[in-house]
Motif scaffolding. Sequence first.
Motif, PDB file in Angstrom:
ATOM      1  N   LEU A 236       1.015  -1.169  -0.015  1.00 24.00           N
ATOM      2  CA  LEU A 236       0.123  -0.012   0.018  1.00 24.00           C
ATOM      3  C   LEU A 236       0.792   1.323  -0.008  1.00 24.00           C
ATOM      4  CD1 LEU A 236      -2.581  -0.949   2.520  1.00 24.00           C
ATOM      5  CD2 LEU A 236      -3.004  -1.077   0.178  1.00 24.00           C
ATOM      6  N   ASP A 237       2.104   1.190   0.580  1.00 24.66           N
ATOM      7  CA  ASP A 237       3.104   2.446   0.461  1.00 24.66           C
ATOM      8  C   ASP A 237       3.284   2.888  -0.984  1.00 24.66           C
ATOM      9  OD1 ASP A 237       3.096   2.326   3.236  1.00 24.66           O
ATOM     10  OD2 ASP A 237       4.833   0.959   3.137  1.00 24.66           O
ATOM     11  N   GLY A 238       3.183   1.888  -1.867  1.00 26.68           N
ATOM     12  CA  GLY A 238       3.501   2.249  -3.391  1.00 26.68           C
ATOM     13  C   GLY A 238       2.390   3.150  -3.757  1.00 26.68           C
ATOM     14  N   LEU A 239       1.242   3.451  -3.144  1.00 25.52           N
ATOM     15  CA  LEU A 239       0.186   3.926  -3.602  1.00 25.52           C
ATOM     16  C   LEU A 239       0.799   5.759  -3.508  1.00 25.52           C
ATOM     17  CD1 LEU A 239      -3.301   2.419  -2.210  1.00 25.52           C
ATOM     18  CD2 LEU A 239      -2.183   2.474  -4.692  1.00 25.52           C
ATOM     19  N   SER A 240       1.503   6.064  -2.811  1.00 27.72           N
ATOM     20  CA  SER A 240       2.031   7.432  -2.552  1.00 27.72           C
ATOM     21  C   SER A 240       2.792   7.757  -3.769  1.00 27.72           C
ATOM     22  CB  SER A 240       2.466   7.604  -1.343  1.00 27.72           C
ATOM     23  OG  SER A 240       3.728   6.820  -1.226  1.00 27.72           O
ATOM     24  N   THR A 241       3.400   7.049  -4.439  1.00 29.83           N
ATOM     25  CA  THR A 241       4.476   7.247  -5.524  1.00 29.83           C
ATOM     26  C   THR A 241       3.645   7.967  -6.835  1.00 29.83           C
ATOM     27  OG1 THR A 241       4.380   5.283  -6.575  1.00 29.83           O
ATOM     28  CG2 THR A 241       5.855   5.534  -4.738  1.00 29.83           C
ATOM     29  N   ASP A 242       4.402   8.456  -7.657  1.00 28.92           N
ATOM     30  CA  ASP A 242       3.479   8.804  -8.776  1.00 28.92           C
ATOM     31  C   ASP A 242       2.931   7.837  -9.660  1.00 28.92           C
ATOM     32  OD1 ASP A 242       4.748  11.405  -8.527  1.00 28.92           O
ATOM     33  OD2 ASP A 242       6.259  11.364  -9.719  1.00 28.92           O
ATOM     34  N   TYR A 243       3.613   6.775  -9.464  1.00 29.94           N
ATOM     35  CA  TYR A 243       2.783   5.693 -10.294  1.00 29.94           C
ATOM     36  C   TYR A 243       1.540   5.237  -9.598  1.00 29.94           C
ATOM     37  CZ  TYR A 243       2.411   0.894 -12.512  1.00 29.94           C
ATOM     38  OH  TYR A 243       2.014   0.041 -13.081  1.00 29.94           O
ATOM     39  N   GLY A 244       1.528   5.233  -8.207  1.00 33.03           N
ATOM     40  CA  GLY A 244       0.373   4.670  -7.475  1.00 33.03           C
ATOM     41  C   GLY A 244      -0.484   6.102  -7.684  1.00 33.03           C
ATOM     42  N   ILE A 245      -0.610   7.007  -7.534  1.00 33.77           N
ATOM     43  CA  ILE A 245      -1.265   8.160  -7.738  1.00 33.77           C
ATOM     44  C   ILE A 245      -2.083   8.160  -8.934  1.00 33.77           C
ATOM     45  CG2 ILE A 245      -1.787  10.943  -8.091  1.00 33.77           C
ATOM     46  CD1 ILE A 245       0.555  11.120  -6.011  1.00 33.77           C
ATOM     47  N   LEU A 247      -2.340   5.348 -10.618  1.00 35.30           N
ATOM     48  CA  LEU A 247      -3.072   4.029 -10.642  1.00 35.30           C
ATOM     49  C   LEU A 247      -4.288   4.360 -10.141  1.00 35.30           C
ATOM     50  CD1 LEU A 247      -2.805   1.170 -11.136  1.00 35.30           C
ATOM     51  CD2 LEU A 247      -1.985   0.630  -8.782  1.00 35.30           C
ATOM     52  N   VAL A 248      -4.383   5.229  -8.678  1.00 31.22           N
ATOM     53  CA  VAL A 248      -5.586   5.518  -8.169  1.00 31.22           C
ATOM     54  C   VAL A 248      -6.518   6.079  -9.157  1.00 31.22           C
ATOM     55  CG1 VAL A 248      -6.646   6.866  -6.469  1.00 31.22           C
ATOM     56  CG2 VAL A 248      -4.571   5.480  -5.932  1.00 31.22           C
ATOM     57  N   ALA A 249      -5.950   7.218  -9.981  1.00 26.82           N
ATOM     58  CA  ALA A 249      -6.766   7.987 -10.881  1.00 26.82           C
ATOM     59  C   ALA A 249      -7.565   7.052 -11.932  1.00 26.82           C
ATOM     60  CB  ALA A 249      -5.766   8.853 -11.643  1.00 26.82           C
ATOM     61  N   LYS A 250      -6.862   6.160 -12.483  1.00 26.14           N
ATOM     62  CA  LYS A 250      -7.036   5.150 -13.323  1.00 26.14           C
ATOM     63  C   LYS A 250      -8.347   4.449 -12.774  1.00 26.14           C
ATOM     64  CE  LYS A 250      -5.947   1.322 -16.466  1.00 26.14           C
ATOM     65  NZ  LYS A 250      -4.651   0.108 -16.727  1.00 26.14           N
ATOM     66  N   ALA A 251      -8.181   3.826 -11.604  1.00 25.93           N
ATOM     67  CA  ALA A 251      -9.222   3.152 -10.799  1.00 25.93           C
ATOM     68  C   ALA A 251     -10.312   3.955 -10.651  1.00 25.93           C
ATOM     69  CB  ALA A 251      -8.872   2.465  -9.543  1.00 25.93           C
ATOM     70  N   ALA A 252     -10.192   5.196 -10.453  1.00 22.39           N
ATOM     71  CA  ALA A 252     -11.630   6.178 -10.178  1.00 22.39           C
ATOM     72  C   ALA A 252     -12.250   6.388 -11.327  1.00 22.39           C
ATOM     73  CB  ALA A 252     -11.021   7.412  -9.515  1.00 22.39           C
ATOM     74  N   LEU A 253     -11.632   6.588 -12.499  1.00 24.35           N
ATOM     75  CA  LEU A 253     -12.205   6.708 -13.848  1.00 24.35           C
ATOM     76  C   LEU A 253     -12.927   5.158 -14.238  1.00 24.35           C
ATOM     77  CD1 LEU A 253      -9.229   8.548 -15.767  1.00 24.35           C
ATOM     78  CD2 LEU A 253     -11.797   9.415 -15.187  1.00 24.35           C
ATOM     79  N   ALA A 304      -3.669   5.313 -18.878  1.00 22.26           N
ATOM     80  CA  ALA A 304      -2.904   4.047 -18.842  1.00 22.26           C
ATOM     81  C   ALA A 304      -1.740   4.102 -19.732  1.00 22.26           C
ATOM     82  CB  ALA A 304      -4.076   2.975 -19.525  1.00 22.26           C
ATOM     83  N   VAL A 305      -1.594   4.819 -20.701  1.00 21.30           N
ATOM     84  CA  VAL A 305      -0.539   4.813 -21.378  1.00 21.30           C
ATOM     85  C   VAL A 305       0.511   5.754 -20.604  1.00 21.30           C
ATOM     86  CG1 VAL A 305       0.943   6.071 -23.595  1.00 21.30           C
ATOM     87  CG2 VAL A 305      -1.452   4.713 -23.834  1.00 21.30           C
ATOM     88  N   ALA A 306       0.296   6.757 -20.131  1.00 26.00           N
ATOM     89  CA  ALA A 306       1.036   7.630 -18.989  1.00 26.00           C
ATOM     90  C   ALA A 306       1.641   6.782 -17.964  1.00 26.00           C
ATOM     91  CB  ALA A 306       0.426   8.833 -18.428  1.00 26.00           C
ATOM     92  N   LEU A 307       0.416   5.716 -17.555  1.00 24.38           N
ATOM     93  CA  LEU A 307       1.093   4.826 -16.409  1.00 24.38           C
ATOM     94  C   LEU A 307       2.261   3.847 -17.031  1.00 24.38           C
ATOM     95  CD1 LEU A 307      -0.015   4.128 -13.475  1.00 24.38           C
ATOM     96  CD2 LEU A 307      -1.293   2.483 -14.444  1.00 24.38           C
ATOM     97  N   GLY A 308       1.989   3.341 -18.180  1.00 17.77           N
ATOM     98  CA  GLY A 308       2.931   2.408 -18.649  1.00 17.77           C
ATOM     99  C   GLY A 308       4.250   3.132 -18.793  1.00 17.77           C
ATOM    100  N   SER A 309       4.266   4.391 -18.784  1.00 15.95           N
ATOM    101  CA  SER A 309       5.619   4.903 -19.284  1.00 15.95           C
ATOM    102  C   SER A 309       6.089   5.556 -17.940  1.00 15.95           C
ATOM    103  CB  SER A 309       5.484   6.293 -20.111  1.00 15.95           C
ATOM    104  OG  SER A 309       5.007   5.954 -21.547  1.00 15.95           O
ATOM    105  N   THR A 310       5.789   5.297 -16.979  1.00 14.44           N
ATOM    106  CA  THR A 310       6.068   5.777 -15.474  1.00 14.44           C
ATOM    107  C   THR A 310       6.648   4.620 -14.721  1.00 14.44           C
ATOM    108  OG1 THR A 310       4.283   7.423 -15.422  1.00 14.44           O
ATOM    109  CG2 THR A 310       5.319   7.032 -13.238  1.00 14.44           C
ATOM    110  N   ALA A 311       7.885   4.829 -14.191  1.00 18.70           N
ATOM    111  CA  ALA A 311       8.703   3.776 -13.348  1.00 18.70           C
ATOM    112  C   ALA A 311       7.474   3.220 -12.142  1.00 18.70           C
ATOM    113  CB  ALA A 311       9.902   4.049 -12.783  1.00 18.70           C
ATOM    114  N   PRO A 312       7.274   1.909 -12.094  1.00 21.63           N
ATOM    115  CA  PRO A 312       6.411   1.359 -10.999  1.00 21.63           C
ATOM    116  C   PRO A 312       7.212   1.254  -9.641  1.00 21.63           C
ATOM    117  CG  PRO A 312       7.149  -0.493 -12.269  1.00 21.63           C
ATOM    118  CD  PRO A 312       7.767   0.822 -12.988  1.00 21.63           C
ATOM    119  N   PRO A 313       6.890   1.220  -8.439  1.00 25.33           N
ATOM    120  CA  PRO A 313       7.596   1.060  -7.258  1.00 25.33           C
ATOM    121  C   PRO A 313       8.257  -0.145  -7.184  1.00 25.33           C
ATOM    122  CG  PRO A 313       5.347   1.896  -6.762  1.00 25.33           C
ATOM    123  CD  PRO A 313       5.232   1.487  -8.145  1.00 25.33           C
ATOM    124  N   VAL A 314       7.897  -1.396  -7.773  1.00 28.42           N
ATOM    125  CA  VAL A 314       8.546  -2.708  -7.791  1.00 28.42           C
ATOM    126  C   VAL A 314       9.094  -2.669  -9.288  1.00 28.42           C
ATOM    127  CG1 VAL A 314       8.363  -5.057  -7.767  1.00 28.42           C
ATOM    128  CG2 VAL A 314       7.003  -3.793  -6.400  1.00 28.42           C
TER     129      VAL A 314
END
Length: 645
Positions: A236-245, A247-253, A304-314
């Motif tokens: 859950l700590d990964g949600l505070s990263t740019d990738y996580g934010i 991801l949350v935006a995509k889930a909300a949409l 989703a495309v921007a998410l794919g171009s962003t480094a994930p926490p893992v």
Amino acid sequence: MALAALFAAGAFSGAFTAFASFTDPGVVVRWGMPVATVTTELALAVTMGSLALAACVLPRGPLVDRALGVAGVSAGVWTLAALVQLVLRFSWSTYLPLDAPTFGPALMEYVSTIAVGRTYLAIVIVAALTAAVALLVRGPVGALCTIALPLVALGMQSSTGHAAGASSHDLAVSALFLHLGGAALWIGGLGAIVLVGLRYAATADVIRRYSGIALWCFAAVAVSGLVSAWIRIGSLDGLSTDYGILLVAKAALLVVLGSLGWLHRSTVVARLSAGTATRNEAVGLFWRLAAVEIGVMGAVSGVAVALGSTAPPVPDEAIADATPAEIVTGHPLPPEPTVLRWLTEFQWDVIVAFACAAAVIVYVRWALRLRRRGDAWPVGRTISWCLGILVLFWATSGGAAAYGHVLFSAHMVQHMVLAMVVPLFLVLAAPVTLLARAVPARKDDSRGPREWVLLLVHSALGRFMANPVVAAVLFAGGMVVFYFTPLFELALTTYAGHLWMIAHFTLVGYLFANALVGVDPGPSRPGYPLRLVLLFATMAFHAFFGVTLTSGTALLVPDWFGLMGRPWGPSAIEDQQKGGAVAWGIGELPTLLLAIGVAISWTRSDEREARRSDRKAERDGDAELEAYNKMLAEKADQAAKRGEG
């Protein structure tokens, strides 16, 4: 909307900002590549959606032809966008500017020698082939066959979405394929309805059928998205990263999309079905909701495309200090097997698990539908189906799957369960009969699940494959072809081969069991003596196959089973010989149950025939027996006269 969301998300995460001066491929590449990616994905989605509408939703005739035309044009756009994406992706990954003198030769080397480059070039070729085929074929059959091409492209794209040597590679690939496929059908289906023509396509039947498809797509996207998110954020700590934010935006949409879909289903479909809106009013209402929904879908695609171009926490990198098992299989070596661990160890297969859940839900819904309208459906058949699907889930995601990747004997357990245990439960559940009774026939010359299944069952190909002799040959001979050819290694080393193995074993086992004890329509079943002969012949072949493995000294796929580095259990060749005993032993019990089933069916058939004869005798005063006795009397009289003469 897609581009606006892409630019906003990219600006937020910094995914498309300038690199270091000596590695920056240029602004055209940094912003052009994600734009080409969005265009590629939307064009692919419209292609798949149009083909799905033509195959399963629209009535045959002009609407199907229009949908195939839309599919052909959108596939052409997909081809061009994928080609541009390939060029820009190469520049992005190598930091080589487009105007570099060595760009052309380096690009040719990329698409000819590098695995990722060959994959993206293959996607371009598949897209071009899809465009040509979609414009040439006609009718639902052509559309259904053509949709296999973009599915192949999605499979190839999924394989590039996670590093082959990274943790949870197979899980990530299967989740990404389910995610991309669900999103493409969902987005593309709605876009195709708009492009085919709202005045023609926005009918109650079409919108209701699309809504059913969209509901399953929503579930597939949600489930696979959760799995993919957990793989990449780790905690859950990964949600505070740019990738996580993002991801949350995509889930909300996605939640907004689901709500719009529900609104769509509860308003537009209801008003169209009730006839309370004029044609123009219904089209206007549908268009307003569709415009908003398509806009949100575009936003999801951009994020989703921007998410794919962003480094994930893992990090998506190869496992450091990998063990031999991780190098070979991509998974950590499971602990030494025990009875409890066979039940508690899991190696999830998202696609098969989702299919199992869907199979139970659909079957139970159909059974309840019959019950609500007052028709009987045996509870035992429903229980049999649920047990069969539960065993299938365990065999593909439970202990059999976890240990089947590292032990040949465990793989053989998985094989026997898929080929002999699961099909027996499924056949006794009579799913085709339930489908024919619970799903109403379509009246507008379109083809839904009922029409497609019955068409396949009664087709020449379906009758040939269901022929008991053919089913027996496939059932028995398929083992030799699978284990003593490169197919076995393909099933171990590739996820697509693994899925093919599951489908092949289960389907062949189903055809064989259905030919012997099934009640569903399809095969021309032979007499009961011949059924027993076929059954015992396959039993003898299984025994021969098992003895061959038990006494063999050559290791199958030695580069796999021989390099596991297991600190526990027997050696690889001893385990393979143990697998031969498993093939011999486990196959006997299901075969015995099938033999008992054939004997019971034989007895019941004789009893039914006797009851029919009794009822006929009651109706006509046993005229058949009287005629037979009269014939015997006449022959006796003739014989007496000859004796007197």
